[in-house]
Design an enzyme around this catalytic site. Structure first.
Site, PDB file in Angstrom:
ATOM      1  N   GLU A  19       0.866  -1.180   0.000  1.00  0.00           N
ATOM      2  CA  GLU A  19       0.000   0.000   0.000  1.00  0.00           C
ATOM      3  C   GLU A  19       0.902   1.230   0.000  1.00  0.00           C
ATOM      4  OE1 GLU A  19      -3.552  -0.237   2.073  1.00  0.00           O
ATOM      5  OE2 GLU A  19      -3.613   1.865   2.684  1.00  0.00           O
TER       6      GLU A  19
ATOM      7  N   ASN B 233      -3.174  -1.534   7.685  1.00  0.00           N
ATOM      8  CA  ASN B 233      -4.465  -2.152   7.361  1.00  0.00           C
ATOM      9  C   ASN B 233      -4.184  -3.651   7.329  1.00  0.00           C
ATOM     10  OD1 ASN B 233      -5.874   0.346   6.946  1.00  0.00           O
ATOM     11  ND2 ASN B 233      -4.627   0.569   5.106  1.00  0.00           N
TER      12      ASN B 233
ATOM     13  N   GLU C 193     -10.731   4.705   8.878  1.00  0.00           N
ATOM     14  CA  GLU C 193     -10.813   4.378   7.455  1.00  0.00           C
ATOM     15  C   GLU C 193     -11.343   2.961   7.237  1.00  0.00           C
ATOM     16  OE1 GLU C 193      -6.844   5.353   5.994  1.00  0.00           O
ATOM     17  OE2 GLU C 193      -7.497   7.427   5.706  1.00  0.00           O
TER      18      GLU C 193
ATOM     19  N   ARG D  95     -11.978  17.391  10.352  1.00  0.00           N
ATOM     20  CA  ARG D  95     -11.172  16.181  10.537  1.00  0.00           C
ATOM     21  C   ARG D  95      -9.903  16.459  11.351  1.00  0.00           C
ATOM     22  NH1 ARG D  95      -8.660  12.688   5.496  1.00  0.00           N
ATOM     23  NH2 ARG D  95      -6.864  11.846   6.613  1.00  0.00           N
TER      24      ARG D  95
ATOM     25  N   ASP E  93      -2.967  14.263   6.895  1.00  0.00           N
ATOM     26  CA  ASP E  93      -2.435  13.018   6.333  1.00  0.00           C
ATOM     27  C   ASP E  93      -1.247  13.280   5.411  1.00  0.00           C
ATOM     28  OD1 ASP E  93      -2.159  10.402   5.666  1.00  0.00           O
ATOM     29  OD2 ASP E  93      -3.966  10.254   4.462  1.00  0.00           O
TER      30      ASP E  93
ATOM     31  N   GLU F 226       3.880   9.387  -0.659  1.00  0.00           N
ATOM     32  CA  GLU F 226       2.493   9.233  -1.114  1.00  0.00           C
ATOM     33  C   GLU F 226       1.920  10.525  -1.696  1.00  0.00           C
ATOM     34  OE1 GLU F 226      -0.154   7.818   1.914  1.00  0.00           O
ATOM     35  OE2 GLU F 226      -1.927   8.190   0.704  1.00  0.00           O
TER      36      GLU F 226
ATOM     37  N   TRP G 125     -14.411  12.942   3.393  1.00  0.00           N
ATOM     38  CA  TRP G 125     -13.017  12.719   3.801  1.00  0.00           C
ATOM     39  C   TRP G 125     -12.430  13.873   4.617  1.00  0.00           C
ATOM     40  CZ3 TRP G 125     -10.821   8.085   3.664  1.00  0.00           C
ATOM     41  CH2 TRP G 125     -11.386   7.127   2.829  1.00  0.00           C
TER      42      TRP G 125
HETATM   43  C1  GCU Z   1      -3.374   7.396   4.223  1.00  0.00           C
HETATM   44  C2  GCU Z   1      -3.100   6.436   3.116  1.00  0.00           C
HETATM   45  C3  GCU Z   1      -3.654   5.083   3.390  1.00  0.00           C
HETATM   46  C4  GCU Z   1      -3.193   4.608   4.758  1.00  0.00           C
HETATM   47  C5  GCU Z   1      -3.534   5.648   5.801  1.00  0.00           C
HETATM   48  C6  GCU Z   1      -2.960   5.331   7.150  1.00  0.00           C
HETATM   49  O1  GCU Z   1      -4.731   7.711   4.268  1.00  0.00           O
HETATM   50  O2  GCU Z   1      -3.632   6.939   1.925  1.00  0.00           O
HETATM   51  O3  GCU Z   1      -3.221   4.230   2.384  1.00  0.00           O
HETATM   52  O4  GCU Z   1      -3.773   3.417   5.068  1.00  0.00           O
HETATM   53  O5  GCU Z   1      -2.998   6.879   5.439  1.00  0.00           O
HETATM   54  O6  GCU Z   1      -1.954   5.953   7.493  1.00  0.00           O
HETATM   55  O7  GCU Z   1      -3.477   4.507   7.858  1.00  0.00           O
END
Ligand code: GCU
Length: 852
Positions: free
Chosen positions: A185, A228, A309, A359, A388, A416, A565
């Site tokens: 990810e 995740n 999330e 947020r 973020d 990212e 979001w």
């Molecule tokens: C961001 C990211 C996700 C990740 C999340 C996190 O939102 O885009 O891919 O899972 O951060 O840090 O948990």
């Protein structure tokens, strides 16, 4: 006709580069141990003993020994003999402080290093030099050895070594977001080095090499799976498998950690609940943890992402993060493990219509009231900013909101939101501006770095975590210069007071050698890169302005608005920015300690670089009078900074080209191609953001550049044969909102007659390089082919727009009035040879010559 293609430049460089510079593939990272110049070898050799004596037989100290032998042989061409007890002619001595003292009873260590620290000292005994690497423990010995090798690589004097170093904090970890199927990810450099196909890879050689790189900058923990988390991570089979990764890490003093999902007791354990306070659940966790330690005795601990999330969490049972964290922590405690609970908890279905919804407030709202209630082996892991990993964010107010809790900072080395390792963005200065920020908690000096070190509030634990996401790409991170972020993270976690300049220069020396021009140029490129990326993406605290609903890469400004979001810009035709004041806004600013809150609350004192994060203002609102803002309006600043940023990206190409022949061919060509790509993509960003602001605000650019491109020919305005115009979404990511596409199986063309005064020009073709196909483009001037290329970039996206828009430039083309330019496109699979526009500018070489 004189012409010269960009690819030609790269090829020419290959041929011309000095043959003395061997091609390098980047796999060694900064641990290349390149052979030094003869003069440096001679100078160093006189102080370097011929033997290494190891006083400790732990695997970590044996790694230190083999590393010393390898480095010295490679850099100096000398063999360092391993001796049990060195002869009387001097030695490099590796051991703990206690062991070294025993070996040299008259040696006085002086100030003792803290845990994992070391002393580097040159002493004379019977007229011979002994170089002592005395660690507080085996990790300290290893870190001291790496430091010694770094000094040798930089040609430093070894005759009078006298360093005592200790790490700033005990937690110095990287997080990998690797999935067990082998994908990563937010990984931009190939598949996982750890996992494949639902299990751990058979060959873990890269895992060991990674641990070596991490250890060389003092990193002592690595969480190897996605936050995740795969729910099977704690299955007996998986624990057996990940234990193999721990085996690779162990000789380098890197402890393995895992991310776990709090619903595991129910989903994989078969219980009817995962309520953290249910005794069955508590027992399940204890057993799971005991099983992990049976397989991995030095296991470091767990990372938890919950209620965030879409992940399950204690909220489902009306429990708090504290309830969940403490249950896991208590299971880990008897084994010496820690629990990192992420503060990245927020509702991603926030009500966009609610002016008070915010947020940014979430983490503080949820965690502040729990302060003092977490067990002492829990660490609350806080992202550097409240949203973020955007290109700029203020420090999270939560850093000052948990004085009775252990905390760590989480930064993101994987880029990212900062160009995904296709743009050069050296993140150290960005992290430092957060680490150095004085939160003024309790109305006293409490910089973020001292809070996470545990100093400010006398916490026993704390530290630094970076999401790293290296992949199987030979050079680890795709862009050779992106490795400076991983290196720099380690340096900052060891000592956050280290300057960005020192880190940039040290990394460059280790990575490209000590040539002064190389060191000056590469470090200048690194240090300019974050500000210029911010300039051509989202300035004034707006966030990156990337497409947050897509891959987080190219521009996608309005994707932030009108959804749950919560990355809202709150832009309308009159103004822009989130009002987070206490007086009229969401009240977020009130989460900071009073002195800092007062700075942000007032427009007079709020720093302009965070203005639109904190306030909603008119487009014509005037920024501060002081440099660099000089009283410019918000909208004009946006226009100017985007032109400045794109020009800065173009300059990176020239800076890199000045190193042709001074850097090995392979990395030279790789970086050149990426910098050229970045320069083109920066123009995409510039035009998208500027056009959007122009349309929203209705305010023209005082310099007349925005939406006015006299040198540009829109593809849809050319004479098309086979090509058909299409709308691009969002509109601002294609010039004029349109592109042309060609049907699969056809060959299409777009033709224009030029009426340029005779002269030399650079011709840029802006096209879209989609993932699923490799279209071919040919550009003809009259009947002469002047450029041919393939849309073969490794971008992973498939839509026409800001993520895929790419520029190909043919330089120094002689044009005459009446010339015909014809672009022929041949689609491939799902890529319809798409074209946005052609731009014909006076040749840069001519412009440069005129300026000289
Ligand atoms: C961001 C990211 C996700 C990740 C999340 C996190 O939102 O885009 O891919 O899972 O951060 O840090 O948990």
């Amino acid at each position: 006709m004189l012409m010269f293609s960009l690819r030609g430049v790269a090829f020419g460089a290959l041929v011309l580069a000095s043959t003395s510079l061997l091609a390098e593939d980047g796999s060694a990272g900064w641990l290349r141990y390149a052979r030094l110049e003869q003069s440096a070898i001679a100078a160093l050799s006189k102080d370097l003993p011929a033997e290494v004596e190891t006083l400790d037989t732990s695997p970590v100290v044996l790694s230190a020994r083999s590393e010393a032998q390898k480095g010295i042989s490679s850099m100096l061409g000398r063999t360092l003999q391993a001796a049990e007890v060195a002869d009387a002619n001097g030695a490099l001595v590796l051991g703990t402080v206690a062991e070294v003292q025993q070996r040299f009873p008259s040696w006085k260590p002086g100030a003792a290093p803290q845990a994992e620290g070391y002393i580097l000292r040159t002493i004379k005994s019977h007229g011979h030099s002994y170089i002592l690497v005395a660690g507080a423990d085996p990790n300290g010995v290893l870190y001291g050895t790496f430091r010694l090798l770094e000094k040798i690589a930089e040609g430093q004097d070894l005759a009078r070594l006298n360093d005592v170093e200790s790490p700033a904090a005990p937690i110095r970890w990287v997080d990998q977001w690797d999935n067990s199927n082998g994908t990563i990810e937010r990984g931009y450099s190939g598949r996982s080095i750890f996992f494949d196909n639902g299990t751990v890879r058979p060959d873990l050689a890269r895992a060991g090499e990674y641990a070596r790189l991490l250890a060389s900058v003092g990193i002592n923990g690595a969480d190897v799976n996605n936050v995740n988390a795969d729910l099977k991570m704690l299955s007996p089979e998986m624990i057996k498998q990940v234990a193999r990764i721990a085996d690779q890490f162990r000789p380098w003093g890197v402890r393995l950690a895992l991310s776990v999902d709090v619903s595991s007791p129910k989903v994989v354990g078969g219980l009817d609940t995962f309520d953290p306070l249910d005794p069955k659940v508590i027992a399940w966790w204890q057993k799971a943890v005991d099983d992990v330690y049976a397989a991995i005795p030095d296991f470091a601990g767990f990372t938890v992402k919950a209620d965030s999330e879409g992940r399950a969490g204690p909220a489902q049972y009306g429990r708090t993060p504290m309830d969940a964290a403490n249950v896991l922590a208590r299971a880990l405690k008897p084994h010496g493990g820690v629990l990192l609970y992420r503060a990245f908890v927020y509702n991603h279905h926030a009500d966009w219509k609610d002016p008070k919804a915010d947020r940014a407030r979430a983490a503080y709202n949820i965690f502040h009231s729990l302060d003092g209630k977490f067990d002492d082996n829990v660490i609350v892991q806080i992202k550097n900013g409240p949203i973020d990993f955007q290109v700029r964010e203020p420090a999270s107010p939560l850093f000052a909101g948990l004085p009775k809790t252990n905390v760590s900072i989480e930064v993101q080395a994987t880029q990212e939101y900062t160009g995904q390792q296709r743009h050069l963005v050296f993140l150290i200065p960005m992290w430092k501006q957060v680490l150095d920020l004085d939160m003024r908690a309790e109305n006293r000096s409490t910089p973020v770095k001292e809070i996470v070190e545990g100093k400010s509030f006398h916490r026993p634990l704390g530290g630094f975590v970076a999401v790293a996401n290296v992949g199987l790409d030979t050079n680890w991170l795709h862009h050779p210069l992106a490795m400076a972020n991983l290196y720099g993270f380690g340096r900052l976690a060891w000592n956050p007071d280290t300057s960005s300049e020192t880190i940039a220069r040290d990394w460059t020396r280790l990575t490209f050698g000590n040539n002064a021009k190389v060191v000056d140029t590469v470090s200048a490129m690194l240090l300019s890169s974050w500000p210029l990326y911010e300039d051509y993406t989202g300035p004034l605290g707006l966030g990156t302005l990337t497409n947050i609903l897509g891959p987080h890469y190219g521009p996608g400004i309005e994707s932030a608005e009108r959804n749950g979001w919560g990355q809202w810009l709150r832009a309308d035709h009159d103004g822009i920015g989130m009002d987070r004041t206490v007086a009229t806004g969401t009240g977020y600013i009130g989460q900071y300690p009073p002195e800092l809150a007062a700075v942000y609350e007032s427009l007079k004192t709020c720093p302009d670089e965070l203005l639109l994060f904190m306030h909603h203002v008119a487009y014509t609102y005037k920024l501060h009078d002081a440099s660099p803002y000089n009283g410019e309006t918000v909208v004009q600043w946006v226009y100017d900074s985007h032109y400045k940023g794109a020009a800065g990206a173009a300059k990176l190409v020239e800076q890199w080209k000045s190193l042709d022949g001074l850097v090995d061919q392979e990395r030279y060509a790789q970086v050149l191609a990426l910098q050229e790509y970045q320069a083109g993509h920066a123009i995409v960003w510039r035009d998208a953001v500027n056009s959007w602001f122009h349309k929203m605000s209705g305010v023209d650019d005082a310099q007349g550049r925005v939406d006015h491109f006299p040198n540009r020919i829109e593809a849809e305005a050319m004479t098309l044969d086979g090509y058909t115009p299409v709308d691009v979404t969002p509109w601002e990511t294609a010039s004029g909102g349109k592109a042309v596409v060609c049907k699969e199986g056809a060959t299409c063309s777009a033709t224009a007659e030029l009426q340029r005064p005779a002269g030399l020009y650079d011709i840029a073709v802006q096209y879209f390089d989609l993932h699923d196909g490799v279209s071919t483009y040919k550009l003809y001037l009259g009947s002469k082919l002047i450029g041919e290329w393939k849309a073969d970039n490794t971008l992973i996206f498939n839509a026409l727009g800001g993520d895929t828009s790419t520029r190909y430039t043919i330089r120094d083309v002689m044009l005459h009035p009446g010339d015909t330019l014809k672009l022929v496109g041949q689609p491939d699979r799902d890529e319809p040879a798409p074209v946005d526009y052609i731009e014909i500018d006076p040749a840069q070489s001519k412009v440069a010559a005129a300026q000289r």
